[in-house]
Design a protein around this motif. Structure first.
Motif, PDB file in Angstrom:
ATOM      1  N   THR A 435       0.827  -1.210   0.000  1.00 22.40           N
ATOM      2  CA  THR A 435       0.000   0.000   0.000  1.00 22.40           C
ATOM      3  C   THR A 435       0.859   1.257   0.000  1.00 22.40           C
ATOM      4  N   HIS A 436       1.880   1.277   0.835  1.00 28.20           N
ATOM      5  CA  HIS A 436       2.753   2.461   0.903  1.00 28.20           C
ATOM      6  C   HIS A 436       3.594   2.609  -0.368  1.00 28.20           C
ATOM      7  N   ILE A 437       3.984   1.498  -0.976  1.00 29.42           N
ATOM      8  CA  ILE A 437       4.707   1.582  -2.246  1.00 29.42           C
ATOM      9  C   ILE A 437       3.825   2.235  -3.302  1.00 29.42           C
ATOM     10  N   ALA A 438       2.561   1.835  -3.357  1.00 32.85           N
ATOM     11  CA  ALA A 438       1.635   2.432  -4.332  1.00 32.85           C
ATOM     12  C   ALA A 438       1.474   3.932  -4.073  1.00 32.85           C
ATOM     13  N   GLU A 439       1.430   4.319  -2.797  1.00 31.70           N
ATOM     14  CA  GLU A 439       1.324   5.748  -2.455  1.00 31.70           C
ATOM     15  C   GLU A 439       2.571   6.499  -2.919  1.00 31.70           C
ATOM     16  N   ALA A 440       3.734   5.914  -2.692  1.00 35.37           N
ATOM     17  CA  ALA A 440       4.980   6.555  -3.108  1.00 35.37           C
ATOM     18  C   ALA A 440       5.049   6.674  -4.630  1.00 35.37           C
ATOM     19  N   ASP A 441       4.618   5.631  -5.337  1.00 34.82           N
ATOM     20  CA  ASP A 441       4.627   5.659  -6.797  1.00 34.82           C
ATOM     21  C   ASP A 441       3.748   6.788  -7.322  1.00 34.82           C
ATOM     22  N   ALA A 442       2.556   6.918  -6.755  1.00 39.04           N
ATOM     23  CA  ALA A 442       1.645   7.987  -7.190  1.00 39.04           C
ATOM     24  C   ALA A 442       2.232   9.366  -6.889  1.00 39.04           C
ATOM     25  N   ALA A 443       2.860   9.504  -5.709  1.00 38.74           N
ATOM     26  CA  ALA A 443       3.447  10.794  -5.336  1.00 38.74           C
ATOM     27  C   ALA A 443       4.616  11.165  -6.238  1.00 38.74           C
ATOM     28  N   LEU A 444       5.460  10.204  -6.560  1.00 39.28           N
ATOM     29  CA  LEU A 444       6.604  10.474  -7.437  1.00 39.28           C
ATOM     30  C   LEU A 444       6.146  10.818  -8.846  1.00 39.28           C
ATOM     31  N   ALA A 445       5.102  10.136  -9.334  1.00 37.64           N
ATOM     32  CA  ALA A 445       4.593  10.431 -10.672  1.00 37.64           C
ATOM     33  C   ALA A 445       4.024  11.851 -10.731  1.00 37.64           C
ATOM     34  N   ALA A 446       3.283  12.248  -9.700  1.00 33.00           N
ATOM     35  CA  ALA A 446       2.721  13.598  -9.670  1.00 33.00           C
ATOM     36  C   ALA A 446       3.802  14.653  -9.505  1.00 33.00           C
ATOM     37  N   ASP A 447       4.842  14.299  -8.770  1.00 29.55           N
ATOM     38  CA  ASP A 447       5.937  15.221  -8.463  1.00 29.55           C
ATOM     39  C   ASP A 447       6.926  15.355  -9.620  1.00 29.55           C
ATOM     40  N   VAL A 448       6.910  14.407 -10.552  1.00 28.96           N
ATOM     41  CA  VAL A 448       7.879  14.327 -11.657  1.00 28.96           C
ATOM     42  C   VAL A 448       9.299  14.447 -11.085  1.00 28.96           C
ATOM     43  N   ALA A 449       9.617  13.513 -10.196  1.00 32.85           N
ATOM     44  CA  ALA A 449      10.923  13.537  -9.526  1.00 32.85           C
ATOM     45  C   ALA A 449      12.015  12.867 -10.347  1.00 32.85           C
ATOM     46  N   PHE A 450      11.638  12.153 -11.378  1.00 31.81           N
ATOM     47  CA  PHE A 450      12.594  11.431 -12.219  1.00 31.81           C
ATOM     48  C   PHE A 450      12.043  11.405 -13.635  1.00 31.81           C
ATOM     49  N   ILE A 451      12.940  11.464 -14.624  1.00 36.78           N
ATOM     50  CA  ILE A 451      12.519  11.465 -16.026  1.00 36.78           C
ATOM     51  C   ILE A 451      12.960  10.157 -16.671  1.00 36.78           C
ATOM     52  N   PRO A 452      12.063   9.177 -16.776  1.00 37.83           N
ATOM     53  CA  PRO A 452      12.429   7.887 -17.376  1.00 37.83           C
ATOM     54  C   PRO A 452      12.569   8.011 -18.887  1.00 37.83           C
ATOM     55  N   ILE A 453      13.487   7.221 -19.431  1.00 31.61           N
ATOM     56  CA  ILE A 453      13.728   7.242 -20.878  1.00 31.61           C
ATOM     57  C   ILE A 453      13.644   5.838 -21.473  1.00 31.61           C
ATOM     58  N   ALA A 454      14.332   4.881 -20.853  1.00 37.43           N
ATOM     59  CA  ALA A 454      14.398   3.524 -21.407  1.00 37.43           C
ATOM     60  C   ALA A 454      14.788   2.569 -20.288  1.00 37.43           C
ATOM     61  N   THR A 455      14.922   1.302 -20.613  1.00 36.85           N
ATOM     62  CA  THR A 455      15.544   0.345 -19.710  1.00 36.85           C
ATOM     63  C   THR A 455      17.056   0.413 -19.933  1.00 36.85           C
ATOM     64  N   PRO A 456      17.870  -0.104 -19.019  1.00 35.41           N
ATOM     65  CA  PRO A 456      19.325  -0.068 -19.233  1.00 35.41           C
ATOM     66  C   PRO A 456      19.726  -0.879 -20.472  1.00 35.41           C
ATOM     67  N   LEU A 457      20.592  -0.311 -21.287  1.00 37.98           N
ATOM     68  CA  LEU A 457      21.160  -1.031 -22.430  1.00 37.98           C
ATOM     69  C   LEU A 457      22.409  -1.756 -21.939  1.00 37.98           C
ATOM     70  N   ARG A 458      22.373  -3.089 -21.987  1.00 33.00           N
ATOM     71  CA  ARG A 458      23.511  -3.900 -21.556  1.00 33.00           C
ATOM     72  C   ARG A 458      23.865  -4.880 -22.672  1.00 33.00           C
ATOM     73  N   TRP A 459      25.123  -4.862 -23.080  1.00 37.02           N
ATOM     74  CA  TRP A 459      25.544  -5.697 -24.200  1.00 37.02           C
ATOM     75  C   TRP A 459      26.819  -6.462 -23.861  1.00 37.02           C
ATOM     76  N   SER A 460      26.978  -7.578 -24.560  1.00 36.54           N
ATOM     77  CA  SER A 460      28.198  -8.389 -24.468  1.00 36.54           C
ATOM     78  C   SER A 460      28.588  -8.828 -25.868  1.00 36.54           C
ATOM     79  N   LEU A 461      29.843  -9.187 -26.040  1.00 33.36           N
ATOM     80  CA  LEU A 461      30.304  -9.860 -27.252  1.00 33.36           C
ATOM     81  C   LEU A 461      30.667 -11.275 -26.839  1.00 33.36           C
ATOM     82  N   VAL A 462      30.062 -12.267 -27.500  1.00 32.81           N
ATOM     83  CA  VAL A 462      30.155 -13.650 -27.039  1.00 32.81           C
ATOM     84  C   VAL A 462      30.601 -14.554 -28.174  1.00 32.81           C
TER      85      VAL A 462
END
Length: 487
Positions: A435-462
């Protein structure tokens, strides 16, 4: 008939382009980072090379396998009781690098030290539920929690919680350091103390050894192209452009489906960034599809919310108001916010953006900087450790909790968000925590505390000799899980 004759030739060409190497001699691994050494957790986080050395020579209670799932490490088995508040681990027979027996008392002391002051272990903020770690017998450890933590094993599997001696340095395996050089170490499979004296033990072949080299991305790429290595690990968006400029066969390039965060943290809240509307304007200005395409379309989909899924939240991920607008409407709103701010605050608006001094950092600067200029903001590029207004965050999630995402995003966030995050951390039950996680998520979204762009790009040569390599959400590839016959 002509087509039939061409097929074998094309297959030969394809195989040649895949950079095949004979499965002889040690597996040579180039890790993008510094020289192989044990990190000082009191000073700075470990880089890829250090984390691989830790994982290879000083495993934790549990480990990640090739797929990113939990497998036994020092602990051969474990149970969880008391509604998730007590973990009991039974240790297998194991030896330190000097031949001494690993005991439960040793392990308890080392783990407690790793999460207590003055340690700067990056996992420490997510281990506050641990009340005590005690040895029950010579081979049994009990971890007592004040609150249930179902993802605790994934944290114990991280190299930052490897169990190692300081003097002599090293742990219980699965490898031992057999030789060292300026920027590399040779790793040899560790002796198994649990084997019967009557067992016929064959000497490990050279191909079961691993040479771990720490070097920058450019050197690692050249080494691989010249067939002087079998694996390059630790690649990220920072150095991806080098891959596109190097003649590496597509079959050798592997991307992990990494879970985590890639975006801009708000690290100053004054001027234009003092209001949620101003912060939202920055989020609106970024053209995520174009930015991803500037790297590789294989990177994945753009990200416009903090949480990738519900995870352990009581609600579906919250979405900021700006993310519900069309691309054209976003750009128009961002320009309007800049114009409105200038009416009350005449003059130039400038923002300092901390990005890595790497080829990938250059691409990000070109993409994001140009878009900020489009809405009337002068971007200023600064070093990652310099004073800034926006700073790149590029991190793989160590475990699958919504609280990790929210706490990582909350470099600076509203009092409501911080209060909810603290309540989630201290919640006595999983239901209250959710419940508190959901509250924090809603507060952060309204606050625009972080600007998401993508997932991390992680690569290897195999190389093709490494048949056990598998992409996984942790983007982690243990050196003892590369070949099919490794331990």
């Amino acid at each position: 008939m002509t087509v039939q004759r061409r097929i074998p030739a094309l297959l030969l060409l394809l195989l040649a382009s895949c950079n095949p190497r004979p499965d002889t001699g040690p597996v040579v691994v180039s890790a993008i980072g510094g020289r192989p050494s044990y990190p000082d957790v009191n000073k700075r986080p470990a880089d890829t090379t250090q984390r691989l050395l830790l994982d290879s020579t000083a495993q934790g209670l549990v480990r990640f396998d090739a797929t990113g799932q939990i497998e036994p490490g020092l602990a051969e088995r474990w149970i969880v009781i008391d509604q998730g508040r007590t973990y009991i681990f039974r240790l297998r027979e194991a030896e330190w690098s000097d031949g001494g027996k690993v005991t439960a008392a040793d392990v308890a002391i080392i783990l407690k030290r790793a999460i207590a002051p003055p340690s700067r272990n990056p996992l420490k903020p997510f281990l506050t539920a641990i009340e005590d770690i005690v040895s029950m017998t010579d081979q049994v450890i009990e971890v007592r929690l004040s609150r249930p933590r179902p993802d605790l094993l994934k944290l114990f599997a991280q190299p930052e919680l490897a169990v190692r001696h300081e003097n002599p340095p090293g742990g219980s395996g699965p490898f031992r350091v057999s030789a060292t050089a300026a920027n590399s170490v040779m790793l040899r499979p560790a002796f198994d103390p649990a084997r019967s004296p009557d067992d016929e033990v064959s000497e490990p072949g050279p191909e079961q050894n691993v040479q771990l080299i720490g070097e920058n991305a450019a050197r690692a790429l050249l080494r691989f192209v010249h067939k002087d290595s079998d694996l390059v690990v630790g690649g990220s968006a920072s150095d991806w452009p080098l891959v596109t400029m190097t003649k590496v066969a597509p079959a050798n390039i592997r991307l992990d489906p990494a879970a985590g965060m890639f975006g801009l943290a708000i690290v100053k809240r004054d001027g234009f960034l003092a209001s949620a509307a101003g912060r939202a304007a920055i989020a609106e200005a970024i053209d995520r599809p174009a930015l991803i395409a500037a790297f590789t379309p294989d990177w994945g989909q753009p990200v416009e919310r903090l949480l990738p899924d519900k995870l352990d939240s009581a609600s579906a991920p919250s979405v900021s108001a700006w993310a519900t607008l069309t691309p054209d409407a976003r750009l128009a709103d961002a320009r309007q916010q800049v114009a409105t701010y200038r009416l009350a605050n005449p003059g130039e608006i400038s923002l300092r953006m901390a990005l890595p001094a790497t080829p990938g950092g250059n691409v990000l600067w070109g993409q994001i900087g140009a878009r900020l200029a489009t809405i009337g903001i002068r971007p200023i590029r600064v070093a990652m450790n310099a004073e800034a207004d926006l700073r790149l965050v590029d991190e793989v999630a160590p475990y699958d909790s919504a609280r990790w995402y929210l706490a990582t995003a909350c470099v600076l966030c509203s009092d409501d968000a911080q209060t909810a995050l603290t309540a989630a951390r201290d919640a006595p039950t999983m239901a209250e925590r959710a419940t508190h996680i959901a509250e924090a998520d809603a507060a952060l979204a309204a606050d625009v505390a972080f600007i998401p762009i993508a997932t991390p790009l992680r690569w290897s040569l195999v190389s093709l000799r490494l048949q056990q390599w598998q992409g996984n959400p942790r983007a982690w590839h243990p050196l003892n899980r590369l070949r099919n016959d490794t331990n």
